[in-house]
Design an enzyme around this catalytic site. Structure first.
Site, PDB file in Angstrom:
ATOM      1  CG  ASP A 222      -7.444  -7.275   6.800  1.00 37.79           C
ATOM      2  OD1 ASP A 222      -6.498  -7.070   7.586  1.00 37.79           O
ATOM      3  OD2 ASP A 222      -7.661  -6.556   5.811  1.00 37.79           O
TER       4      ASP A 222
ATOM      5  CB  SER B  13      -0.825  -3.714   7.905  1.00 36.50           C
ATOM      6  OG  SER B  13      -1.998  -3.008   7.585  1.00 36.50           O
ATOM      7  CB  ALA B  14       2.502  -7.095   8.654  1.00 37.17           C
ATOM      8  CB  CYS B  15       0.542  -6.261  14.025  1.00 37.87           C
ATOM      9  SG  CYS B  15       1.695  -4.931  13.647  1.00 37.87           S
TER      10      CYS B  15
ATOM     11  CG  HIS C 131      -7.226  -3.031  10.002  1.00 41.17           C
ATOM     12  ND1 HIS C 131      -5.940  -2.555  10.029  1.00 41.17           N
ATOM     13  CD2 HIS C 131      -7.190  -4.091   9.166  1.00 41.17           C
ATOM     14  CE1 HIS C 131      -5.165  -3.292   9.255  1.00 41.17           C
ATOM     15  NE2 HIS C 131      -5.890  -4.242   8.724  1.00 41.17           N
TER      16      HIS C 131
ATOM     17  CB  SER D 234       5.291 -12.251  -0.946  1.00 40.83           C
ATOM     18  OG  SER D 234       5.832 -12.920   0.164  1.00 40.83           O
ATOM     19  NE  ARG D 235      -0.019  -8.613   2.388  1.00 40.25           N
ATOM     20  CZ  ARG D 235      -0.545  -8.269   3.558  1.00 40.25           C
ATOM     21  NH1 ARG D 235      -1.635  -8.863   3.971  1.00 40.25           N
ATOM     22  NH2 ARG D 235       0.022  -7.347   4.302  1.00 40.25           N
TER      23      ARG D 235
ATOM     24  NE  ARG E 164      -2.332  -1.339   3.563  1.00 39.09           N
ATOM     25  CZ  ARG E 164      -1.801  -0.586   4.500  1.00 39.09           C
ATOM     26  NH1 ARG E 164      -1.882   0.743   4.437  1.00 39.09           N
ATOM     27  NH2 ARG E 164      -1.200  -1.120   5.529  1.00 39.09           N
TER      28      ARG E 164
ATOM     29  CE  LYS F   8      -7.137  -3.726   5.202  1.00 44.30           C
ATOM     30  NZ  LYS F   8      -5.810  -4.184   5.324  1.00 44.30           N
TER      31      LYS F   8
ATOM     32  CE1 TYR G  73       0.644  -6.168  -2.255  1.00 46.27           C
ATOM     33  CE2 TYR G  73      -0.475  -4.245  -1.356  1.00 46.27           C
ATOM     34  CZ  TYR G  73       0.033  -5.516  -1.196  1.00 46.27           C
ATOM     35  OH  TYR G  73      -0.090  -6.139   0.011  1.00 46.27           O
ATOM     36  N   GLY G  74      -2.489  -5.408  -4.440  1.00 45.30           N
ATOM     37  CA  GLY G  74      -3.554  -5.707  -3.473  1.00 45.30           C
ATOM     38  C   GLY G  74      -4.352  -4.535  -2.926  1.00 45.30           C
TER      39      GLY G  74
ATOM     40  CE  LYS H 189      -5.593  -6.990  10.549  1.00 48.85           C
ATOM     41  NZ  LYS H 189      -4.213  -6.526  10.550  1.00 48.85           N
ATOM     42  CB  THR H 190      -3.854 -13.766   9.038  1.00 47.84           C
ATOM     43  OG1 THR H 190      -4.288 -12.666   8.247  1.00 47.84           O
ATOM     44  CG2 THR H 190      -4.176 -15.064   8.329  1.00 47.84           C
ATOM     45  CG  ASN H 191      -0.037 -15.851  12.327  1.00 49.80           C
ATOM     46  OD1 ASN H 191       0.406 -16.993  12.382  1.00 49.80           O
ATOM     47  ND2 ASN H 191       0.325 -14.992  11.406  1.00 49.80           N
TER      48      ASN H 191
ATOM     49  CG  ASP I 119       2.094 -21.267  23.475  1.00 41.75           C
ATOM     50  OD1 ASP I 119       1.411 -22.163  24.007  1.00 41.75           O
ATOM     51  OD2 ASP I 119       3.185 -21.481  22.911  1.00 41.75           O
ATOM     52  CG  ASN I 120      -0.707 -15.119  20.970  1.00 36.86           C
ATOM     53  OD1 ASN I 120       0.165 -14.897  21.805  1.00 36.86           O
ATOM     54  ND2 ASN I 120      -0.563 -14.850  19.683  1.00 36.86           N
TER      55      ASN I 120
HETATM   56  P1  GTP Z   1      -2.253  -7.933   7.377  1.00 37.18           P
HETATM   57  O1  GTP Z   1      -2.748  -8.971   6.452  1.00 37.18           O
HETATM   58  O2  GTP Z   1      -1.220  -7.044   6.801  1.00 37.18           O
HETATM   59  O3  GTP Z   1      -3.370  -7.125   7.977  1.00 37.18           O
HETATM   60  O4  GTP Z   1      -1.439  -8.682   8.557  1.00 37.18           O
HETATM   61  P2  GTP Z   1      -1.969  -9.467   9.842  1.00 37.18           P
HETATM   62  O5  GTP Z   1      -2.274  -8.501  10.936  1.00 37.18           O
HETATM   63  O6  GTP Z   1      -3.020 -10.422   9.463  1.00 37.18           O
HETATM   64  O7  GTP Z   1      -0.628 -10.246  10.323  1.00 37.18           O
HETATM   65  P3  GTP Z   1      -0.248 -11.792  10.168  1.00 37.18           P
HETATM   66  O8  GTP Z   1      -1.092 -12.679  11.024  1.00 37.18           O
HETATM   67  O9  GTP Z   1      -0.157 -12.135   8.744  1.00 37.18           O
HETATM   68  O10 GTP Z   1       1.200 -11.762  10.811  1.00 37.18           O
HETATM   69  C1  GTP Z   1       2.198 -10.895  10.363  1.00 37.18           C
HETATM   70  C2  GTP Z   1       3.533 -11.293  10.911  1.00 37.18           C
HETATM   71  O11 GTP Z   1       3.514 -11.335  12.331  1.00 37.18           O
HETATM   72  C3  GTP Z   1       3.991 -12.659  10.435  1.00 37.18           C
HETATM   73  O12 GTP Z   1       5.363 -12.613  10.119  1.00 37.18           O
HETATM   74  C4  GTP Z   1       3.772 -13.538  11.640  1.00 37.18           C
HETATM   75  O13 GTP Z   1       4.631 -14.625  11.641  1.00 37.18           O
HETATM   76  C5  GTP Z   1       3.993 -12.590  12.805  1.00 37.18           C
HETATM   77  N1  GTP Z   1       3.212 -12.968  13.986  1.00 37.18           N
HETATM   78  C6  GTP Z   1       1.889 -13.222  14.019  1.00 37.18           C
HETATM   79  N2  GTP Z   1       1.485 -13.580  15.264  1.00 37.18           N
HETATM   80  C7  GTP Z   1       2.598 -13.540  16.041  1.00 37.18           C
HETATM   81  C8  GTP Z   1       2.849 -13.798  17.424  1.00 37.18           C
HETATM   82  O14 GTP Z   1       1.965 -14.137  18.204  1.00 37.18           O
HETATM   83  N3  GTP Z   1       4.130 -13.624  17.859  1.00 37.18           N
HETATM   84  C9  GTP Z   1       5.136 -13.236  17.023  1.00 37.18           C
HETATM   85  N4  GTP Z   1       6.352 -13.095  17.519  1.00 37.18           N
HETATM   86  N5  GTP Z   1       4.937 -13.010  15.709  1.00 37.18           N
HETATM   87  C10 GTP Z   1       3.696 -13.147  15.221  1.00 37.18           C
HETATM   88  C1  SPV Z   2      -2.989  -4.602   5.125  1.00 36.93           C
HETATM   89  O1  SPV Z   2      -1.986  -3.989   4.760  1.00 36.93           O
HETATM   90  O2  SPV Z   2      -3.595  -4.330   6.177  1.00 36.93           O
HETATM   91  C2  SPV Z   2      -3.505  -5.721   4.309  1.00 36.93           C
HETATM   92  C3  SPV Z   2      -2.989  -5.862   2.963  1.00 36.93           C
HETATM   93  O3  SPV Z   2      -4.393  -6.431   4.722  1.00 36.93           O
HETATM   94  S1  SPV Z   2      -3.698  -4.740   1.875  1.00 36.93           S
HETATM   95  O4  SPV Z   2      -4.873  -5.334   1.274  1.00 36.93           O
HETATM   96  O5  SPV Z   2      -2.695  -4.456   0.870  1.00 36.93           O
HETATM   97  O6  SPV Z   2      -4.079  -3.540   2.587  1.00 36.93           O
HETATM   98 MN    MN Z   3      -4.850  -6.096   7.104  1.00 32.04          MN
END
Ligand code: GTP
Ligand code: SPV
Ligand code: MN
Length: 586
Positions: A277, A248-250, A226, A369-370, A69, A206, A197-198, A252-254, A497-498
């Site tokens: 998301d 983002s990338a913190c 979000h 990458s996604r 983005r 978004k 891009y996405g 959520k998916t996990n 473990d969360n």
């Molecule tokens: P977006 O799709 O961008 O919104 O990302 P997201 O919030 O869904 O994050 P996602 O679950 O894809 O995780 C992003 C990164 O955080 C990955 O590299 C994971 O491995 C890492 N991660 C996720 N959960 C944990 C956790 O509980 N602990 C740690 N240390 N890393 C984590």
């Molecule tokens: C984010 O960045 O929060 C995502 C990927 O979920 S994107 O769709 O590019 O915004």
């Molecule tokens: Mn997101």
């Protein structure tokens, strides 16, 4: 496909602008999709992967300058600048239509324009909304097919109504200097140009489901957030729902696809995914908050996804998935990314399309990458995924990446204090947006890049929802999986473990767990977090729960500075909460 005169006249207007060589209406039929996949493959835009190992899966590489983005090129074009607020880029709508109008003029003259009707949310849900995206990208069509309910049913649901979001997108020349993602909340419109891009181009995601929808929600009394949504099933078979907002990338998916540790599995705990998301949330007839996931798939971060960290996500990508900017494994025509396993392919192409040797030390997959995977592939998809009224929320969780300040978990003292806790969220930046990575910035409710209006008004909206909810309001928490030790290693094991933290959260909601009051809110007693089967001792856990008063005093200064941006629009209740925090810190 439709006689809706609002739709037809808008499309005529857009055709006159972009002057496409052809127009194709996407009906969503498998027959038509098959043809589009074949075209996309023939153009070299999609690479068909090993049909036996990854049936129906494709690989796509974006342009090298187009991998995330672009927040600095994303604009809220409200008529008044004030309505976009201090945290958004603003452009006068007249100027934006003129500037982008020139870029769109004749841009599709040698290209096909696809008309994509789509629904965000289950078809027929009172919470669902319709959009139409016009695009010259078959990649967009194929991704929208996975991420939304696309085609004829969406148009049928719209009927004669004028209530649809008008999206216009062109890859144009992928010219970075002329890349614009413009939102016109008052016109229900989005114009995106010069990206493939996405988050910049899948306009249902978004752009609509957060930026436009947050504005609609403010006016209509609901919320677009979000947030992931998960259902936590206890051994009695009762399911409680939690929505969580992380940037983002913190994680959520996990978290949405969490697999409980063995000690919990044995007892019968399970996690079900409703969304990973975005959540659309409103007050139901029973006075509680109900949430739906407006999406139909997952646009997840590939690196780090593996059978240990997130098996449910990995299994979701085994069919009908589009991979973007990962490594192409030429040995068996599959895909690879950092953290998938310890065996990078020897014969491989990196995300840039170059021959790649893992020994070079260069990453093969882009950090952002996604995968675009259908929700129905997910082994733990919730039985409520298609539910038209959504799921009732017991808890709302905020969280981010903080190396020090934020403890593993704390609970807000009230809804109002919870809104304060969300508003002061801060997190290290990630590769999900272009720019520096690892810099701490304020990201209220993880909505900084996604709120379609003045963030001061957004806080006010949150406070008003709380007033309406009264004692039916979900409890609000904050978590941080990312505290580090002196060497920079994560202390908390995270991932599955969360669950141990979620258990305390749900117990708090049910009045079953105790807490201690700290200056920042309620915290668990260390003994109340189950550490069975973990090699973390009570002292380490106490460290993770520690509130460093000096760090928090510094934090309070930072909050003052941040709040200063909002001027008169900062709700008095939040000023009070900040003053109370300072009093408690002493
Ligand atoms: P977006 O799709 O961008 O919104 O990302 P997201 O919030 O869904 O994050 P996602 O679950 O894809 O995780 C992003 C990164 O955080 C990955 O590299 C994971 O491995 C890492 N991660 C996720 N959960 C944990 C956790 O509980 N602990 C740690 N240390 N890393 C984590
Ligand atoms: C984010 O960045 O929060 C995502 C990927 O979920 S994107 O769709 O590019 O915004
Ligand atoms: Mn997101």
């Amino acid at each position: 496909m439709t006689n809706n005169k609002h739709v037809l006249s808008w499309i005529e207007e857009m055709k006159a602008l972009v002057k496409p060589a052809n127009v194709v209406w996407i009906d969503g039929s498998e027959e038509q999709l098959k043809q589009i996949r074949a075209e996309s493959e023939a153009k070299g835009e999609m690479i068909k992967l090993n049909e036996e190992k990854l049936p129906g899966c494709y690989l796509h590489r974006t342009a090298i300058n187009d991998v995330a983005r672009v927040e600095h090129r994303t604009f809220i074009c409200s008529r008044k600048q004030e309505d976009a607020g201090p945290t958004n880029n603003w452009m006068d709508p007249k100027e934006a239509y003129e500037k982008l109008g020139k870029l769109f003029d004749g841009v599709m003259k040698d290209r096909t324009m696809y008309v994509i009707p789509y629904c965000m949310g289950p078809i027929g849900s009172p919470l669902a909304k319709i959009g139409i995206e016009l695009t010259d990208s078959t990649y967009v069509v194929l991704n929208m097919d996975i991420m939304t309910r696309m085609g004829k049913p969406a148009l049928d649901m719209l009927g004669d109504s004028n209530d649809f979001v008008r999206g216009l997108h062109s890859k144009a020349d992928i010219d970075e200097e002329n890349r614009y993602i413009c939102h016109f909340p008052e016109d229900n419109a989005i114009w995106s140009i010069n990206s493939g891009y996405g988050g910049n181009v899948l306009l249902g995601k978004k752009c609509f489901a957060l930026r436009i929808a947050s504005y609609q929600g403010k006016n209509e009394g609901w919320m677009a957030e979000h947030m992931l949504i998960l259902g936590l099933e206890n051994p009695k078979g009762e399911v409680k729902y939690i929505a969580a907002a992380f940037p983002s990338a913190c994680g959520k998916t996990n978290l949405a696809m969490l697999i409980p540790p063995e000690v919990y599995q044995k007892k019968g705990y399970k996690v079900w995914t409703v969304g990973d998301d975005i959540a659309w949330i409103r007050i139901g007839a029973d006075g509680r908050l109900w949430a739906i996931n407006p999406e139909n798939g997952f646009f997840g971060v590939a690196p780090g996804t593996n059978m240990k960290s997130n098996p449910n996500a990995l299994l979701s990508t085994k069919k009908g998935t589009i991979f973007t900017n990962v490594v192409h494994n030429l040995e068996d025509n599959t895909v690879w990314w950092e953290g998938l396993d310890k065996n990078p392919p020897k014969n491989a192409i990196n995300w840039k399309g170059e021959k790649w040797d893992s020994a070079s030390g260069e990453k093969g997959a882009h950090p952002n990458s996604r995968f675009t995977a259908p929700a129905k592939n997910c082994p733990c998809i919730s039985s409520e995924f298609e539910s038209k009224q959504g799921v009732p929320l017991s808890a709302i969780v905020f969280g981010g990446r903080r190396a020090k300040t934020a403890p593993l978990v704390y609970q807000s003292l009230s809804w109002q204090h919870g809104v304060f806790v969300g508003s002061i969220m801060a997190s290290e930046t990630t590769a999900a947006a272009t720019g520096a990575v690892g810099v701490v910035r304020r990201d209220p409710m993880a909505m900084l890049p996604f709120c379609g209006y003045h963030m001061g008004d957004y806080f006010k909206h949150w406070l008003e929802i709380g007033e309406k909810l009264g004692d039916k309001a979900p409890k609000i928490f904050n978590v941080n999986w990312f505290r580090t030790d002196d060497e920079g290693h994560f202390i908390w094991p995270g991932y599955g473990d969360n669950m141990r933290v979620l258990e305390w959260i749900i117990n708090r909601c049910e009045g079953k767990a105790d807490a201690v009051e700290t200056p920042i809110g309620y915290e668990p007693k260390a003994e109340d977090i189950n550490l069975e089967g973990l090699d973390i001792n009570l002292d380490t856990l106490k460290g993770l729960l520690g509130v460093d008063v000096n760090l928090w005093k510094e934090e309070a200064k930072g909050i003052h500075e941040f709040y200063g941006k909002f001027g008169d629009k900062l709700p008095a209740a939040l000023k009070t909460e900040l003053a109370n925090l300072e009093k408690r810190l002493g």
